[in-house]
Write a protein that holds these residues in place. Structure first.
Motif, PDB file in Angstrom:
ATOM      1  N   VAL A 107     -96.674 -22.829   4.927  1.00  0.00           N
ATOM      2  CA  VAL A 107     -97.046 -22.224   6.209  1.00  0.00           C
ATOM      3  C   VAL A 107     -97.801 -20.912   5.987  1.00  0.00           C
ATOM      4  O   VAL A 107     -98.753 -20.590   6.692  1.00  0.00           O
ATOM      5  CB  VAL A 107     -95.790 -21.989   7.075  1.00  0.00           C
ATOM      6  N   HIS A 108     -97.384 -20.169   4.965  1.00  0.00           N
ATOM      7  CA  HIS A 108     -98.043 -18.892   4.658  1.00  0.00           C
ATOM      8  C   HIS A 108     -99.502 -19.095   4.291  1.00  0.00           C
ATOM      9  O   HIS A 108    -100.393 -18.387   4.781  1.00  0.00           O
ATOM     10  CB  HIS A 108     -97.297 -18.194   3.517  1.00  0.00           C
ATOM     11  N   TYR A 109     -99.785 -20.083   3.441  1.00  0.00           N
ATOM     12  CA  TYR A 109    -101.170 -20.310   3.012  1.00  0.00           C
ATOM     13  C   TYR A 109    -101.998 -20.960   4.121  1.00  0.00           C
ATOM     14  O   TYR A 109    -103.210 -20.760   4.185  1.00  0.00           O
ATOM     15  CB  TYR A 109    -101.190 -21.178   1.759  1.00  0.00           C
ATOM     16  N   VAL A 110    -101.361 -21.693   4.997  1.00  0.00           N
ATOM     17  CA  VAL A 110    -102.084 -22.299   6.121  1.00  0.00           C
ATOM     18  C   VAL A 110    -102.476 -21.239   7.150  1.00  0.00           C
ATOM     19  O   VAL A 110    -103.565 -21.277   7.735  1.00  0.00           O
ATOM     20  CB  VAL A 110    -101.232 -23.404   6.775  1.00  0.00           C
ATOM     21  N   THR A 111    -101.569 -20.267   7.374  1.00  0.00           N
ATOM     22  CA  THR A 111    -101.797 -19.253   8.411  1.00  0.00           C
ATOM     23  C   THR A 111    -102.143 -17.895   7.818  1.00  0.00           C
ATOM     24  O   THR A 111    -101.912 -16.863   8.444  1.00  0.00           O
ATOM     25  CB  THR A 111    -100.534 -19.107   9.273  1.00  0.00           C
ATOM     26  N   ILE A 112    -102.679 -17.858   6.599  1.00  0.00           N
ATOM     27  CA  ILE A 112    -102.894 -16.592   5.898  1.00  0.00           C
ATOM     28  C   ILE A 112    -103.870 -15.677   6.618  1.00  0.00           C
ATOM     29  O   ILE A 112    -103.814 -14.459   6.499  1.00  0.00           O
ATOM     30  CB  ILE A 112    -103.371 -16.868   4.450  1.00  0.00           C
ATOM     31  N   GLU A 113    -104.780 -16.230   7.399  1.00  0.00           N
ATOM     32  CA  GLU A 113    -105.751 -15.405   8.119  1.00  0.00           C
ATOM     33  C   GLU A 113    -105.260 -15.014   9.504  1.00  0.00           C
ATOM     34  O   GLU A 113    -105.939 -14.278  10.211  1.00  0.00           O
ATOM     35  CB  GLU A 113    -107.084 -16.161   8.265  1.00  0.00           C
ATOM     36  N   GLY A 114    -104.087 -15.493   9.892  1.00  0.00           N
ATOM     37  CA  GLY A 114    -103.598 -15.221  11.238  1.00  0.00           C
ATOM     38  C   GLY A 114    -102.655 -14.045  11.286  1.00  0.00           C
ATOM     39  O   GLY A 114    -102.272 -13.471  10.284  1.00  0.00           O
ATOM     40  N   ASN A 115    -102.266 -13.682  12.506  1.00  0.00           N
ATOM     41  CA  ASN A 115    -101.309 -12.590  12.716  1.00  0.00           C
ATOM     42  C   ASN A 115    -100.227 -12.998  13.700  1.00  0.00           C
ATOM     43  O   ASN A 115     -99.546 -12.140  14.261  1.00  0.00           O
ATOM     44  CB  ASN A 115    -102.033 -11.342  13.233  1.00  0.00           C
ATOM     45  N   GLY A 116    -100.074 -14.308  13.908  1.00  0.00           N
ATOM     46  CA  GLY A 116     -99.112 -14.791  14.875  1.00  0.00           C
ATOM     47  C   GLY A 116     -97.704 -14.783  14.342  1.00  0.00           C
ATOM     48  O   GLY A 116     -97.416 -14.378  13.214  1.00  0.00           O
ATOM     49  N   ILE A 117     -96.785 -15.288  15.174  1.00  0.00           N
ATOM     50  CA  ILE A 117     -95.368 -15.278  14.826  1.00  0.00           C
ATOM     51  C   ILE A 117     -95.074 -16.198  13.639  1.00  0.00           C
ATOM     52  O   ILE A 117     -94.206 -15.911  12.815  1.00  0.00           O
ATOM     53  CB  ILE A 117     -94.523 -15.678  16.066  1.00  0.00           C
ATOM     54  N   PHE A 118     -95.832 -17.316  13.530  1.00  0.00           N
ATOM     55  CA  PHE A 118     -95.615 -18.235  12.407  1.00  0.00           C
ATOM     56  C   PHE A 118     -96.010 -17.575  11.081  1.00  0.00           C
ATOM     57  O   PHE A 118     -95.335 -17.743  10.067  1.00  0.00           O
ATOM     58  CB  PHE A 118     -96.406 -19.530  12.623  1.00  0.00           C
ATOM     59  N   TYR A 119     -97.099 -16.824  11.122  1.00  0.00           N
ATOM     60  CA  TYR A 119     -97.533 -16.114   9.910  1.00  0.00           C
ATOM     61  C   TYR A 119     -96.496 -15.076   9.489  1.00  0.00           C
ATOM     62  O   TYR A 119     -96.125 -14.983   8.310  1.00  0.00           O
ATOM     63  CB  TYR A 119     -98.884 -15.444  10.161  1.00  0.00           C
ATOM     64  N   LEU A 120     -96.018 -14.273  10.459  1.00  0.00           N
ATOM     65  CA  LEU A 120     -95.042 -13.231  10.149  1.00  0.00           C
ATOM     66  C   LEU A 120     -93.729 -13.832   9.642  1.00  0.00           C
ATOM     67  O   LEU A 120     -93.136 -13.330   8.679  1.00  0.00           O
ATOM     68  CB  LEU A 120     -94.785 -12.371  11.388  1.00  0.00           C
ATOM     69  N   ALA A 121     -93.298 -14.920  10.293  1.00  0.00           N
ATOM     70  CA  ALA A 121     -92.061 -15.571   9.849  1.00  0.00           C
ATOM     71  C   ALA A 121     -92.225 -16.146   8.449  1.00  0.00           C
ATOM     72  O   ALA A 121     -91.352 -16.000   7.586  1.00  0.00           O
ATOM     73  CB  ALA A 121     -91.667 -16.671  10.832  1.00  0.00           C
ATOM     74  N   ALA A 122     -93.374 -16.791   8.201  1.00  0.00           N
ATOM     75  CA  ALA A 122     -93.600 -17.441   6.906  1.00  0.00           C
ATOM     76  C   ALA A 122     -93.671 -16.421   5.772  1.00  0.00           C
ATOM     77  O   ALA A 122     -93.046 -16.609   4.722  1.00  0.00           O
ATOM     78  CB  ALA A 122     -94.889 -18.260   6.961  1.00  0.00           C
ATOM     79  N   ILE A 123     -94.410 -15.331   5.969  1.00  0.00           N
ATOM     80  CA  ILE A 123     -94.585 -14.369   4.881  1.00  0.00           C
ATOM     81  C   ILE A 123     -93.275 -13.665   4.550  1.00  0.00           C
ATOM     82  O   ILE A 123     -92.972 -13.367   3.379  1.00  0.00           O
ATOM     83  CB  ILE A 123     -95.690 -13.338   5.228  1.00  0.00           C
ATOM     84  N   ASN A 124     -92.418 -13.436   5.558  1.00  0.00           N
ATOM     85  CA  ASN A 124     -91.146 -12.772   5.303  1.00  0.00           C
ATOM     86  C   ASN A 124     -90.133 -13.711   4.658  1.00  0.00           C
ATOM     87  O   ASN A 124     -89.418 -13.314   3.737  1.00  0.00           O
ATOM     88  CB  ASN A 124     -90.590 -12.187   6.602  1.00  0.00           C
ATOM     89  N   VAL A 125     -90.083 -14.956   5.112  1.00  0.00           N
ATOM     90  CA  VAL A 125     -89.190 -15.934   4.482  1.00  0.00           C
ATOM     91  C   VAL A 125     -89.644 -16.203   3.057  1.00  0.00           C
ATOM     92  O   VAL A 125     -88.833 -16.309   2.125  1.00  0.00           O
ATOM     93  CB  VAL A 125     -89.146 -17.244   5.298  1.00  0.00           C
ATOM     94  N   PHE A 126     -90.960 -16.293   2.864  1.00  0.00           N
ATOM     95  CA  PHE A 126     -91.520 -16.527   1.527  1.00  0.00           C
ATOM     96  C   PHE A 126     -91.175 -15.373   0.585  1.00  0.00           C
ATOM     97  O   PHE A 126     -90.812 -15.580  -0.580  1.00  0.00           O
ATOM     98  CB  PHE A 126     -93.037 -16.685   1.646  1.00  0.00           C
ATOM     99  N   THR A 127     -91.272 -14.135   1.080  1.00  0.00           N
ATOM    100  CA  THR A 127     -90.963 -12.967   0.252  1.00  0.00           C
ATOM    101  C   THR A 127     -89.489 -12.923  -0.126  1.00  0.00           C
ATOM    102  O   THR A 127     -89.127 -12.722  -1.288  1.00  0.00           O
ATOM    103  CB  THR A 127     -91.346 -11.671   0.991  1.00  0.00           C
TER     104      THR A 127
END
Length: 315
Positions: A229-249
Motif C-alpha cells: 500500500v505504501h508503494y502504491v500510494t507513495i505520491e499521495g497524502n491521504g489516510i491510506f498513505y499515512l496508515a501504510a507508512i506508519n504501519v510499515f515503519t
C-alpha cells in the motif's frame, strides 16, 4: 486495615511522583530528561500492589495536585505517566508475562501521548505537525545557507531537493515516532519498577532473555500489506498513505528486533562471545541503509520459517 494501608501507600506514591515532577521542572536539561523516565514508576508500583482501580484514584489525585501545586504545562506529563503507569501496573497485578506487560504498557503510553497531543492542541493551540514541519524547514534552510556555497552543480541541487522532499515527509511518520516513544517509555519504566520491586519485596522480576524474543507470524502480513500500500500510494497524502507508512515503519522496527534476537540466539548456540551480537547492533545502527536491511531480512526469515529449530537440530 487494608484500606488504611492502601490509602497510606497511595498518598506516599502521589507525594513521590509530585517530588519527582518538581525536580524535573527545576532541573531541566540532561538530568531532567533522564528523570522523566522515572515519573511512571510510582503509578506502576501502586497499580501493581493494589490493582488498576486503586491506581486510577491515585492518577486522579495526581492530576488535582499537579494542577494546584505544579504548573498547568506539567499536566500533559502527568497524563502520560499516569495512563502508561496504570496499564503497566495493572498488567503486572494480573501476573502477565514480561513481554505481555510490555505490550500492554506500550498501548497505555501511546494512549497517553495521544492524550497529550489532544490536550496541547485543544487548550494550548499547538499543532504538532505544523511545529515539526516548520522546525525542520528552518533547520534545513540554515544548513543550506551555511554550506550552500560548497555545493555546486546539478547533482548537488538534486541531492538538496531530495533531502528537502524527505524532510517534508518526516511529519507523515509522526504517529510512528510517537508509538516508538511510547514503547521506549514502557520498557524503561517496567525495568525500573522491576528493580524497585525486587529490592523492596525480594522478588525476581526480570525480562525473558532477548534471544528468546519471538513475534507472531501475523506481523509479516501487516508488514507486506503495508509495504504494498505504501508503494502504491507513495505520491499521495491521504489516510491510506499515512496508515501504510506508519504501519510499515513500526512493523519494520519489530522485524528488525526479531533479526537482532536471532543473532543473539545464534551466538548463544555457537557459544560465541556476547560482544559479537552487541557489535552487530552497533554496526547496523551506524550503517542502517545496508546492514539494517539485512537484519530485517533475517527477521523475516526467522518469523516465517522454523530457522531456530534447524539451528537447534544441527547443534
Amino acid at each position: 486495615m487494608n484500606n488504611t494501608k492502601r490509602i497510606t501507600e497511595g498518598a506516599l506514591m502521589t507525594g513521590i511522583y509530585l517530588l519527582l515532577l518538581l525536580v524535573i521542572i527545576f532541573l531541566p536539561g540532561i538530568i531532567g530528561s533522564i528523570l522523566l523516565f522515572t515519573l511512571p514508576v510510582p503509578f506502576v508500583f501502586y497499580s501493581y500492589r493494589h490493582g488498576w482501580k486503586a491506581g486510577l484514584l491515585m492518577f486522579v489525585a495526581s492530576i488535582i495536585f499537579t494542577t494546584l501545586f505544579a504548573t498547568v504545562v506539567s499536566l500533559p506529563v502527568t497524563l502520560l505517566a499516569g495512563v502508561g503507569g496504570l496499564f503497566l501496573g495493572g498488567a503486572m497485578h494480573k501476573e502477565r508475562s514480561p513481554y505481555e506487560t510490555w505490550a500492554i504498557g506500550s498501548v497505555g503510553f501511546i494512549i497517553g501521548i495521544v492524550g497529550i497531543y489532544l490536550v496541547t492542541q485543544l487548550f494550548f493551540g499547538i499543532n504538532w505537525m505544523d511545529q515539526i514541519r516548520e522546525s525542520l524547514n528552518q533547520a534545513f534552510t540554515m544548513t543550506e545557507n551555511m554550506f550552500g556555497g560548497m555545493l555546486q552543480g546539478e547533482d548537488s541541487e538534486q541531492q538538496l531537493e531530495l533531502i528537502r522532499e524527505q524532510i517534508n515527509r518526516l511529519p507523515d511518520i509522526v504517529p510512528s515516532i510517537l508509538a516508538i516513544t511510547g514503547i521506549s517509555f514502557a520498557i524503561v519504566s517496567q525495568w525500573l519498577t522491576y528493580k524497585l520491586i525486587n529490592r523492596i519485596e525480594n522478588k525476581k522480576f526480570k525480562f525473558a532473555t532477548f534471544r528468546n524474543f519471538r513475534l507472531p507470524t501475523s506481523v509479516l502480513w501487516y508488514y507486506f500489506v503495508a509495504m504494498i500500500v505504501h508503494y502504491v500510494t507513495i505520491e499521495g497524502n491521504g489516510i491510506f498513505y499515512l496508515a501504510a507508512i506508519n504501519v510499515f515503519t513500526l512493523t519494520g522496527i519489530l522485524i528488525a528486533l526479531q533479526g537482532f534476537s536471532f543473532i543473539f540466539f545464534y551466538a548463544h548456540m555457537k557459544k560465541w562471545s556476547k560482544a559479537i551480537p552487541a557489535v552487530a547492533i552497533v554496526l547496523s545502527l551506524l550503517l542502517p541503509q545496508i546492514l539494517l536491511y539485512l537484519v530485517r531480512i533475517l527477521g523475516i526469515i526467522d518469523i516465517g520459517f522454523p530457522l531456530r529449530k534447524r539451528v537447534e537440530e544441527k547443534k
